[in-house]
Design a protein around this motif. Structure first.
Motif, PDB file in Angstrom:
ATOM      1  N   TYR A 271       8.444 -16.040  -6.911  1.00  0.00           N
ATOM      2  CA  TYR A 271       7.296 -16.950  -6.876  1.00  0.00           C
ATOM      3  C   TYR A 271       7.281 -18.158  -7.870  1.00  0.00           C
ATOM      4  O   TYR A 271       6.361 -19.045  -7.589  1.00  0.00           O
ATOM      5  CB  TYR A 271       6.053 -16.039  -6.967  1.00  0.00           C
ATOM      6  CG  TYR A 271       5.825 -15.267  -5.722  1.00  0.00           C
ATOM      7  CD1 TYR A 271       5.396 -15.747  -4.565  1.00  0.00           C
ATOM      8  CD2 TYR A 271       6.136 -13.807  -5.635  1.00  0.00           C
ATOM      9  CE1 TYR A 271       5.026 -14.934  -3.552  1.00  0.00           C
ATOM     10  CE2 TYR A 271       6.082 -13.104  -4.754  1.00  0.00           C
ATOM     11  CZ  TYR A 271       5.537 -13.418  -3.418  1.00  0.00           C
ATOM     12  OH  TYR A 271       5.277 -12.959  -2.456  1.00  0.00           O
TER      13      TYR A 271
ATOM     14  N   ASN B 187       8.789 -13.200   3.545  1.00  0.00           N
ATOM     15  CA  ASN B 187       8.270 -14.842   3.243  1.00  0.00           C
ATOM     16  C   ASN B 187       9.188 -15.528   2.644  1.00  0.00           C
ATOM     17  O   ASN B 187       8.989 -16.835   2.387  1.00  0.00           O
ATOM     18  CB  ASN B 187       7.098 -14.530   2.127  1.00  0.00           C
ATOM     19  CG  ASN B 187       5.938 -14.102   3.061  1.00  0.00           C
ATOM     20  OD1 ASN B 187       5.192 -15.096   3.709  1.00  0.00           O
ATOM     21  ND2 ASN B 187       5.486 -12.939   2.918  1.00  0.00           N
TER      22      ASN B 187
ATOM     23  N   ARG C 104       9.004  -8.468 -17.321  1.00  0.00           N
ATOM     24  CA  ARG C 104      10.131  -7.900 -17.006  1.00  0.00           C
ATOM     25  C   ARG C 104      10.904  -8.703 -16.196  1.00  0.00           C
ATOM     26  O   ARG C 104      10.567  -9.491 -15.415  1.00  0.00           O
ATOM     27  CB  ARG C 104       9.673  -6.570 -16.413  1.00  0.00           C
ATOM     28  CG  ARG C 104      11.068  -5.550 -16.170  1.00  0.00           C
ATOM     29  CD  ARG C 104      10.538  -4.441 -15.415  1.00  0.00           C
ATOM     30  NE  ARG C 104       9.959  -4.619 -14.232  1.00  0.00           N
ATOM     31  CZ  ARG C 104      10.487  -4.990 -13.141  1.00  0.00           C
ATOM     32  NH1 ARG C 104      11.816  -4.746 -12.878  1.00  0.00           N
ATOM     33  NH2 ARG C 104       9.975  -5.120 -11.950  1.00  0.00           N
TER      34      ARG C 104
ATOM     35  N   PHE D 196       6.557  -2.982   0.040  1.00  0.00           N
ATOM     36  CA  PHE D 196       6.352  -4.010  -0.650  1.00  0.00           C
ATOM     37  C   PHE D 196       7.331  -5.235  -0.917  1.00  0.00           C
ATOM     38  O   PHE D 196       7.290  -6.256  -0.592  1.00  0.00           O
ATOM     39  CB  PHE D 196       5.861  -3.744  -1.986  1.00  0.00           C
ATOM     40  CG  PHE D 196       5.503  -4.884  -2.943  1.00  0.00           C
ATOM     41  CD1 PHE D 196       4.412  -5.875  -2.950  1.00  0.00           C
ATOM     42  CD2 PHE D 196       6.392  -5.298  -4.087  1.00  0.00           C
ATOM     43  CE1 PHE D 196       4.083  -6.801  -3.592  1.00  0.00           C
ATOM     44  CE2 PHE D 196       6.120  -6.186  -4.952  1.00  0.00           C
ATOM     45  CZ  PHE D 196       4.870  -7.218  -4.822  1.00  0.00           C
TER      46      PHE D 196
ATOM     47  N   VAL E  43      -0.462  -8.086   4.247  1.00  0.00           N
ATOM     48  CA  VAL E  43      -1.363  -7.657   3.015  1.00  0.00           C
ATOM     49  C   VAL E  43      -2.202  -6.717   3.281  1.00  0.00           C
ATOM     50  O   VAL E  43      -2.573  -5.554   2.476  1.00  0.00           O
ATOM     51  CB  VAL E  43      -2.004  -8.916   2.352  1.00  0.00           C
ATOM     52  CG1 VAL E  43      -2.829  -8.791   1.302  1.00  0.00           C
ATOM     53  CG2 VAL E  43      -1.074 -10.006   2.232  1.00  0.00           C
TER      54      VAL E  43
ATOM     55  N   ASN F  83       1.365 -12.193   7.612  1.00  0.00           N
ATOM     56  CA  ASN F  83       0.923 -12.361   6.401  1.00  0.00           C
ATOM     57  C   ASN F  83      -0.435 -11.517   6.240  1.00  0.00           C
ATOM     58  O   ASN F  83      -0.910 -10.714   5.106  1.00  0.00           O
ATOM     59  CB  ASN F  83       0.859 -13.446   5.785  1.00  0.00           C
ATOM     60  CG  ASN F  83       2.261 -13.577   4.976  1.00  0.00           C
ATOM     61  OD1 ASN F  83       3.100 -12.636   4.767  1.00  0.00           O
ATOM     62  ND2 ASN F  83       2.661 -15.032   4.619  1.00  0.00           N
TER      63      ASN F  83
ATOM     64  N   LEU G 151       9.868 -12.528  -8.685  1.00  0.00           N
ATOM     65  CA  LEU G 151       9.903 -12.081  -7.279  1.00  0.00           C
ATOM     66  C   LEU G 151      10.307 -13.316  -6.661  1.00  0.00           C
ATOM     67  O   LEU G 151      10.303 -13.400  -5.401  1.00  0.00           O
ATOM     68  CB  LEU G 151       8.897 -11.436  -6.664  1.00  0.00           C
ATOM     69  CG  LEU G 151       8.418 -10.136  -7.293  1.00  0.00           C
ATOM     70  CD1 LEU G 151       7.183  -9.483  -6.858  1.00  0.00           C
ATOM     71  CD2 LEU G 151       9.595  -9.029  -6.807  1.00  0.00           C
TER      72      LEU G 151
ATOM     73  N   LEU H 126      -0.542  -3.608   3.294  1.00  0.00           N
ATOM     74  CA  LEU H 126      -0.235  -3.341   1.799  1.00  0.00           C
ATOM     75  C   LEU H 126      -1.396  -2.442   1.373  1.00  0.00           C
ATOM     76  O   LEU H 126      -1.046  -1.282   0.338  1.00  0.00           O
ATOM     77  CB  LEU H 126       0.212  -4.471   1.008  1.00  0.00           C
ATOM     78  CG  LEU H 126       0.493  -4.355  -0.279  1.00  0.00           C
ATOM     79  CD1 LEU H 126       1.972  -3.372  -0.510  1.00  0.00           C
ATOM     80  CD2 LEU H 126       0.740  -5.282  -1.150  1.00  0.00           C
TER      81      LEU H 126
ATOM     82  N   LEU I 239       5.274 -20.251  -1.283  1.00  0.00           N
ATOM     83  CA  LEU I 239       5.875 -18.921  -0.798  1.00  0.00           C
ATOM     84  C   LEU I 239       4.697 -17.691  -0.430  1.00  0.00           C
ATOM     85  O   LEU I 239       3.880 -17.612  -1.586  1.00  0.00           O
ATOM     86  CB  LEU I 239       6.694 -18.241  -1.962  1.00  0.00           C
ATOM     87  CG  LEU I 239       7.640 -17.028  -1.698  1.00  0.00           C
ATOM     88  CD1 LEU I 239       8.745 -17.361  -0.389  1.00  0.00           C
ATOM     89  CD2 LEU I 239       8.490 -16.514  -2.783  1.00  0.00           C
ATOM     90  N   GLY I 240       4.545 -17.221   0.539  1.00  0.00           N
ATOM     91  CA  GLY I 240       3.292 -16.349   0.542  1.00  0.00           C
ATOM     92  C   GLY I 240       3.650 -14.994   0.668  1.00  0.00           C
ATOM     93  O   GLY I 240       4.747 -14.513   0.153  1.00  0.00           O
ATOM     94  N   PRO I 241       2.881 -13.888   0.795  1.00  0.00           N
ATOM     95  CA  PRO I 241       1.398 -14.155   1.079  1.00  0.00           C
ATOM     96  C   PRO I 241       0.836 -14.608  -0.058  1.00  0.00           C
ATOM     97  O   PRO I 241       0.949 -14.183  -1.290  1.00  0.00           O
ATOM     98  CB  PRO I 241       1.101 -12.616   1.391  1.00  0.00           C
ATOM     99  CG  PRO I 241       2.251 -11.934   1.609  1.00  0.00           C
ATOM    100  CD  PRO I 241       3.277 -12.711   0.642  1.00  0.00           C
TER     101      PRO I 241
ATOM    102  N   LEU J 122      13.973  -5.709  -6.781  1.00  0.00           N
ATOM    103  CA  LEU J 122      13.251  -4.985  -7.695  1.00  0.00           C
ATOM    104  C   LEU J 122      14.139  -4.485  -8.890  1.00  0.00           C
ATOM    105  O   LEU J 122      13.740  -3.987  -9.953  1.00  0.00           O
ATOM    106  CB  LEU J 122      12.666  -3.443  -7.246  1.00  0.00           C
ATOM    107  CG  LEU J 122      11.874  -3.547  -6.135  1.00  0.00           C
ATOM    108  CD1 LEU J 122      11.284  -2.173  -5.787  1.00  0.00           C
ATOM    109  CD2 LEU J 122      10.323  -4.308  -6.520  1.00  0.00           C
TER     110      LEU J 122
ATOM    111  N   LEU K 185       7.814  -6.961   2.295  1.00  0.00           N
ATOM    112  CA  LEU K 185       6.760  -8.036   2.736  1.00  0.00           C
ATOM    113  C   LEU K 185       7.103  -9.526   1.899  1.00  0.00           C
ATOM    114  O   LEU K 185       6.817 -10.549   2.262  1.00  0.00           O
ATOM    115  CB  LEU K 185       5.299  -7.301   2.304  1.00  0.00           C
ATOM    116  CG  LEU K 185       4.273  -8.559   2.388  1.00  0.00           C
ATOM    117  CD1 LEU K 185       3.864  -8.732   3.724  1.00  0.00           C
ATOM    118  CD2 LEU K 185       2.738  -7.584   1.734  1.00  0.00           C
ATOM    119  N   VAL K 186       7.545  -9.100   0.615  1.00  0.00           N
ATOM    120  CA  VAL K 186       7.884 -10.326  -0.211  1.00  0.00           C
ATOM    121  C   VAL K 186       9.255 -11.002   0.435  1.00  0.00           C
ATOM    122  O   VAL K 186       9.241 -12.476   0.760  1.00  0.00           O
ATOM    123  CB  VAL K 186       8.182  -9.973  -1.683  1.00  0.00           C
ATOM    124  CG1 VAL K 186       8.837 -11.005  -2.205  1.00  0.00           C
ATOM    125  CG2 VAL K 186       6.865  -9.469  -2.319  1.00  0.00           C
TER     126      VAL K 186
END
Lengths: 410, 225
Positions: B172, A366, B165, A359, A385, A381, B170, A388, B178-180, A75, A362-363
């Motif tokens: 992706y 993966n 930004r 969050f 989700v 997943n 992330l 989430l 890359l999931g989900p 982040l 979770l990212v």
């Protein structure tokens, strides 16, 4: 043999470690007012904490990165900082509630007012954080926390009409005197109590402390998937005891003594003594975990050395944070604020703060850069989700419900 | 072999050979060579490195406040630095070679003021303009060839530009599996205007003025490599 013992010990401490002051108070309050009609929330919360803890445990085992490392990496420093402030405030609030819970448990034994006990409890917590080994904190207090099984025994001894109790499981069995808004408010509180964010900060940082590698993923999963659900069963037993003893009388739960009262009714003095020991161990253990989590979060964001796996002098800044947090928490409690009220607030704010850390985890769970071949499968997943969505909804609903129901009084 | 500096290097934990946790990568120093190529030259650490990244206005104000807290100190506004060739490996952590104690040095005044030294944090978020780009495009990430700790050429090979930004991609944008799937779809939709622009004579970066100009002849790569 040693491996099985490790699994068993891990599971047992996970059971004892799952229940803290938030679970004790919220489950008893909900049981007394709503019977078992909110048990489904505990189930949803327990599955949620399993999903969350398994992901962060797996990341910690493979990449040796704990929660707030990932929060900042994913982040950035600005969003990460807001996240840190929010999460640390909630964890600190929980820390205050746990220290207060220890003092309340000791008050039940000694009849000394809890405010007078707070300085001693805070000093004891700090000494343990400073001197005790990480594994001793987790194992000794986790195992002693198992005496909360007294609630399950008490529920059985109370001899309730099981058919009636099972019939209460449907949300449609909400007592008529309660509105759906208070039902929803306590649902969010119960969800926050089951999925307190510090549990995951502590769990993932603990994985780094104990130097897990990808070989430990199996043991970690056994701890999570067996220990947490069994801890959830204890929560349900606490609600069940309150439902049997208090609900028919229309009594609400406002003190820690009332939480244990049904056990006294069912099992007498000895039973009560056992669960009060459980109160003490569960809250003391959780006080250590939340205290450490405050230090972990800040250190992982800022990058300085943390952890009990290094000597105190090598993680001096970390230990200063622990000391300052303990002194501040004791200071707040010395104002005479009711620890039960702090607990009620902390579980709701836990629900509000959850998406902040969920969050990024979770990212990253993966991302093969971190977890290589151990990244989330399809089931992880789908659940990830789904949760989430649930977590965001609970978080958004929490403040409006808190205001409309005046913290569940309405 | 390439890596994205904001995604893979910035904000990671710096550890030494023994596993001591030393600091975070608060910013990355880039050096512009006389031939125009840009190379990562150092990891910047400390308040003067991280505060400017907290937002243009807030960051500036906080950095000034940090200096003014101790006006007598001459080096208050300069971060600590560790040279890029001290990196032994880059994984989920940045591992330095040797003992990490005493490895962070104060950035010299000359080096801090040098015009050929940029900070990655300044470059990220710089407006990027050019034909075919979304009008709100900024520099989202900096793609660097090579891998810290490994031999070979290390230089900025491309810029990831697009509206939004820095960091919000992330990861992706890097791989397609890359999931989900739901989060991947949302992030990719939000960054549907993002492009990878290879550095070349058509790409003009003016870090001091805070703008990137991309000519019509620049080479655009697909987002997912």
């Amino acid at each position: 043999m040693k491996r099985y013992f490790a699994v068993l010990l891990g599971v047992l401490t996970a059971i004892g470690g799952f229940v803290d002051i938030g679970d004790l108070v919220t489950n008893a309050q909900v049981g007394a007012r709503f019977g078992w009609s909110l048990v489904w929330v505990v189930v949803v919360g327990v599955v949620g904490i399993c999903v969350f803890a398994e992901m962060s445990g797996r990341i910690a085992a493979v990449s040796h990165r704990a929660t707030f490392d990932l929060v900042r990496e994913r982040l950035g420093p600005r969003m990460g900082f807001l996240n840190l402030v929010g999460s640390m405030l909630v964890t600190f609030l929980t820390f205050i509630a746990e220290i207060g819970g220890v003092a309340l448990a000791l008050q039940l034994v000694s009849s000394v007012h809890h405010v007078l006990l707070v300085p001693f409890v805070a000093a004891a917590v700090w000494i343990v954080l400073w001197r005790a080994r990480f594994s001793s904190i987790e194992n000794v207090l986790g195992l002693l926390g198992l005496s909360l099984i007294g609630f399950a025994v008490a529920l059985w001894q109370l001899g309730p009409d099981w058919g009636d109790l099972v019939a209460q499981l449907s949300p449609a069995e909400k007592p008529g005197a309660e509105s759906w808004l208070t039902y929803a408010y306590f649902g969010v509180a119960l969800f926050g109590a089951a999925m307190t964010p510090y549990e995951v900060f502590f769990f993932s940082s603990g994985g780094v402390e104990e130097r897990w590698t990808h070989k430990d993923i199996g043991v970690m999963r056994a701890n999570v998937f067996i220990g947490f659900p069994l801890g959830g069963l204890l929560s349900i037993a606490i609600a069940g005891c309150a439902a049997v003893v208090f609900l028919p009388q229309g009594i609400t739960v406002e003190t820690l003594g009332q939480v244990g009262l049904p056990v006294g009714v069912a099992l007498g003095k000895i039973g009560l003594a056992v669960v009060v020991l459980g109160f003490f161990a569960a809250t003391f253990g959780a006080a250590c975990e939340t205290g450490l989590s405050v230090g972990y979060s800040l250190a992982q964001y800022a990058g300085f050395q943390w952890g009990k796996y290094v000597r105190v002098r090598d993680a001096a800044a970390f230990h200063v944070v622990l000391l300052v947090a303990t002194v501040l928490a004791a200071g707040v409690l010395l104002t005479g604020v009711d620890p039960i009220m702090v607990t009620e607030i902390s579980v709701v704010f836990s629900a509000i703060a959850l998406p902040l850390t969920y969050f990024p985890i979770l990212v990253v769970a993966n991302d093969p850069d971190y977890v290589g071949e151990h990244r989330n499968g399809r089931l992880a997943n789908v659940l990830g989700v789904a949760y989430l969505v649930i977590i965001v909804l609970a978080s958004l609903a929490a403040i409006p419900l808190l205001v409309i129901t005046s913290m569940g009084q309405g | 072999m390439t890596y994205d500096a904001a995604l893979h290097l910035l904000d990671r934990q710096i550890v030494d050979e023994e596993g001591r946790l030393l600091a975070k990568v608060d910013d990355v120093e880039l050096r512009v060579d006389p031939d125009g190529s840009i190379r990562p030259s150092g990891l910047l650490v400390g308040m003067p490195a991280v505060l400017p990244r907290l937002g243009r206005r807030v960051g500036h104000r906080l950095t000034r406040l940090h200096v003014e807290l101790r006006p007598a100190a001459e080096d208050r506004g300069r971060p600590l630095v560790v040279d890029i060739d001290r990196i032994a490996s880059l994984t989920s952590e940045v591992r330095l070679s040797g003992d990490g104690r005493g490895s962070l040095r104060r950035l010299s005044a000359d080096r801090a003021a040098a015009g050929d030294r940029w900070r990655l944090g300044e470059l990220l978020g710089t407006p990027a303009a050019g034909p075919g780009l979304h009008r709100k495009s900024v520099v989202l990430d900096v793609r660097i060839s090579g891998r810290p700790g490994e031999s070979g050429e290390h230089r900025v090979a491309a810029l990831v530009v697009g509206p939004g930004r820095s960091g919000a991609l992330l990861g992706y944008d890097r791989t397609s599996d890359l999931g989900p799937a739901l989060i991947a779809a949302v992030v990719r939709w939000m960054h549907r205007h993002a492009r990878v622009v290879e550095l070349g004579p058509e790409v003009e970066i003016d870090c001091a003025a805070g703008r990137v100009r991309i000519g019509a002849g620049a080479s655009f790569l697909p987002l997912r490599g």
